[in-house]
Design a protein around this motif. Structure first.
Motif, PDB file in Angstrom:
ATOM      1  N   LYS A 165       2.708   7.223  16.481  1.00  0.00           N
ATOM      2  CA  LYS A 165       2.540   7.937  15.210  1.00  0.00           C
ATOM      3  C   LYS A 165       3.481   7.379  14.152  1.00  0.00           C
ATOM      4  CE  LYS A 165       1.185  12.507  16.975  1.00  0.00           C
ATOM      5  NZ  LYS A 165       1.576  13.932  17.037  1.00  0.00           N
ATOM      6  N   TYR A 205       0.843  -1.190   0.000  1.00  0.00           N
ATOM      7  CA  TYR A 205       0.000   0.000   0.000  1.00  0.00           C
ATOM      8  C   TYR A 205       0.886   1.250   0.000  1.00  0.00           C
ATOM      9  CZ  TYR A 205      -4.042  -2.912   1.174  1.00  0.00           C
ATOM     10  OH  TYR A 205      -5.034  -3.832   1.147  1.00  0.00           O
ATOM     11  N   GLU A 243       0.200   7.096   1.557  1.00  0.00           N
ATOM     12  CA  GLU A 243      -1.060   7.817   1.760  1.00  0.00           C
ATOM     13  C   GLU A 243      -2.143   6.883   2.296  1.00  0.00           C
ATOM     14  OE1 GLU A 243      -4.100  10.681  -0.818  1.00  0.00           O
ATOM     15  OE2 GLU A 243      -2.533   9.525  -1.828  1.00  0.00           O
ATOM     16  N   LYS A 244      -2.190   5.667   1.735  1.00  0.00           N
ATOM     17  CA  LYS A 244      -3.191   4.697   2.181  1.00  0.00           C
ATOM     18  C   LYS A 244      -2.883   4.214   3.604  1.00  0.00           C
ATOM     19  CE  LYS A 244      -6.095   3.278   0.043  1.00  0.00           C
ATOM     20  NZ  LYS A 244      -7.543   3.671  -0.053  1.00  0.00           N
ATOM     21  N   GLU A 245      -1.611   4.012   3.894  1.00  0.00           N
ATOM     22  CA  GLU A 245      -1.225   3.590   5.247  1.00  0.00           C
ATOM     23  C   GLU A 245      -1.607   4.658   6.269  1.00  0.00           C
ATOM     24  OE1 GLU A 245      -0.108   0.824   6.325  1.00  0.00           O
ATOM     25  OE2 GLU A 245       0.754  -0.255   4.624  1.00  0.00           O
ATOM     26  N   ALA A 246      -1.470   5.937   5.877  1.00  0.00           N
ATOM     27  CA  ALA A 246      -1.860   7.022   6.781  1.00  0.00           C
ATOM     28  C   ALA A 246      -3.359   6.975   7.075  1.00  0.00           C
ATOM     29  CB  ALA A 246      -1.473   8.368   6.166  1.00  0.00           C
ATOM     30  N   GLU A 247      -4.136   6.603   6.060  1.00  0.00           N
ATOM     31  CA  GLU A 247      -5.581   6.449   6.279  1.00  0.00           C
ATOM     32  C   GLU A 247      -5.866   5.319   7.258  1.00  0.00           C
ATOM     33  OE1 GLU A 247      -7.780   5.948   2.693  1.00  0.00           O
ATOM     34  OE2 GLU A 247      -6.903   7.713   1.726  1.00  0.00           O
ATOM     35  N   PHE A 248      -5.136   4.219   7.100  1.00  0.00           N
ATOM     36  CA  PHE A 248      -5.320   3.084   8.016  1.00  0.00           C
ATOM     37  C   PHE A 248      -5.019   3.513   9.449  1.00  0.00           C
ATOM     38  CE2 PHE A 248      -4.046  -0.021   4.392  1.00  0.00           C
ATOM     39  CZ  PHE A 248      -5.304   0.118   3.825  1.00  0.00           C
ATOM     40  N   GLU A 249      -3.911   4.320   9.605  1.00  0.00           N
ATOM     41  CA  GLU A 249      -3.531   4.744  10.948  1.00  0.00           C
ATOM     42  C   GLU A 249      -4.618   5.636  11.550  1.00  0.00           C
ATOM     43  OE1 GLU A 249       0.091   7.000  13.321  1.00  0.00           O
ATOM     44  OE2 GLU A 249      -0.814   7.872  11.552  1.00  0.00           O
ATOM     45  N   LYS A 250      -5.174   6.520  10.734  1.00  0.00           N
ATOM     46  CA  LYS A 250      -6.209   7.426  11.224  1.00  0.00           C
ATOM     47  C   LYS A 250      -7.412   6.623  11.736  1.00  0.00           C
ATOM     48  CE  LYS A 250      -6.760  11.295   9.114  1.00  0.00           C
ATOM     49  NZ  LYS A 250      -7.135  12.345   8.120  1.00  0.00           N
ATOM     50  N   LYS A 251      -7.766   5.572  11.017  1.00  0.00           N
ATOM     51  CA  LYS A 251      -8.882   4.723  11.457  1.00  0.00           C
ATOM     52  C   LYS A 251      -8.535   4.026  12.770  1.00  0.00           C
ATOM     53  CE  LYS A 251     -10.673   3.781   6.817  1.00  0.00           C
ATOM     54  NZ  LYS A 251     -10.859   2.735   5.767  1.00  0.00           N
ATOM     55  N   GLN A 279       4.604  11.212   9.731  1.00  0.00           N
ATOM     56  CA  GLN A 279       3.536  12.127  10.131  1.00  0.00           C
ATOM     57  C   GLN A 279       3.784  12.747  11.501  1.00  0.00           C
ATOM     58  OE1 GLN A 279      -0.144   9.728   9.653  1.00  0.00           O
ATOM     59  NE2 GLN A 279      -0.608  11.151   7.997  1.00  0.00           N
TER      60      GLN A 279
END
Length: 296
Positions: A43, A17, A20-28, A47
């Motif tokens: 974190k 991935y 950018e996609k990994e950052a979305e996963f982390e946010k979830k 980021q």
């Protein structure tokens, strides 16, 4: 075949991935508040601003500050630049009358400073004219824009450079730097080519990486620093020769005795040929065009 099935069978698709996609996963994941997810150590490193600002991360910040402008300018199709250095204090011609009027009641030494700067407003006009002339020529080579105007992004001579390009309906670059006192881009810099730096060294590198001509107007410590570093790089063979146009012979010969340096032997007499004296935009373009065999 569904879109998901197509993606599975795409042999060109990478299986990892993107960040950018990994950052979305982390946010979830952070939506689940636990002592572990709440701690800064959880974190993602890229980021984590506090982590990136640590003393030990200076080499990484160097790399980022080198890479980001390079990528932006490359994606913008900038092949080469005409760099314009000069004072942040010289007023535009339309402000001279107001400046002189306001200086009438100042102590004599302060009034003379204002008058001296006002007398140099002609260089604002020449910088603006040269930037406009070069931008109007819209030189394209190998699919890249050549001689794109580039300034330090600030006021005065820098503003004149960006303003001239804007007069011609063209884009221009501003390489600003964070300073303890307020320093904002002038209004004529093309917004997506308005770049900001923390490190002077990286900013100066970007001034010269794409430079095909450098125009130097009267200025202070910053202008001296940029001008003499360029002379040193060419004198020592670290850079290939290019047109260096020095505006304001009266100013420069008063503040720097170039001839004396050669007479003292600390530079060679031929080093005085590294730059060319100019007083008008037409003189400057004539020399640049002659150097590169371009249409006048």
């Amino acid at each position: 075949m569904t879109e998901e099935e197509k993606q599975k069978r795409d042999l060109k698709d990478r299986k990892f991935y993107p960040a950018e996609k990994e950052a979305e996963f982390e946010k979830k994941g952070l939506a689940k508040h636990t002592p572990q997810t709440a701690h800064p150590s959880y974190k993602l490193a890229f980021q984590d601003t506090e982590f990136l600002l640590r003393e030990e991360l200076r080499p990484v910040r160097f790399q980022l500050e080198l890479l980001k402008p390079e990528m932006i300018l490359d994606e913008a199709g900038v092949g080469s630049t005409m760099v314009m250095y000069g004072s942040a204090r010289i007023p535009p011609p339309e402000s001279v009358e107001t400046a002189l009027e306001g200086a009438k009641d100042l102590p004599e030494d302060e009034r003379k400073v204002v008058e001296s700067l006002a007398a140099k407003s002609k260089y604002y006009g020449e910088a603006r004219k040269l930037a406009r002339m070069v931008t109007e020529k819209s030189i394209i080579e190998d699919g890249k824009r050549q001689f794109v105007v580039c300034s330090g992004g600030g006021p005065s001579i820098m503003e004149a450079a960006n303003r001239g390009a804007s007069d011609a309906g063209g884009e221009s670059i501003g390489l600003n730097i964070i300073l303890p006192h307020e320093q904002a881009p002038n209004q004529y810099v093309t917004p997506y080519l308005s770049l900001n730096f923390h490190y002077f060294a990286l900013r100066k590198m970007h001034f010269l990486l794409r430079a095909k001509a450098v125009v130097v107007f009267p200025g202070g410590f910053g202008t001296f620093d940029e001008f003499f570093e360029l002379l040193t790089l060419i004198q020592t063979g670290k850079m290939k020769p290019m047109p260096i146009l020095l505006f304001g012979k009266d100013f420069w010969t008063r503040v720097v005795n170039f001839e004396a340096l050669a007479e003292e032997g600390t530079i060679s007499k031929r080093d005085l040929d590294l730059f060319r004296w100019c007083e008008t935009a037409d003189d400057a373009w004539e020399h640049i065009a002659g150097f590169y065999k371009l249409e006048r």
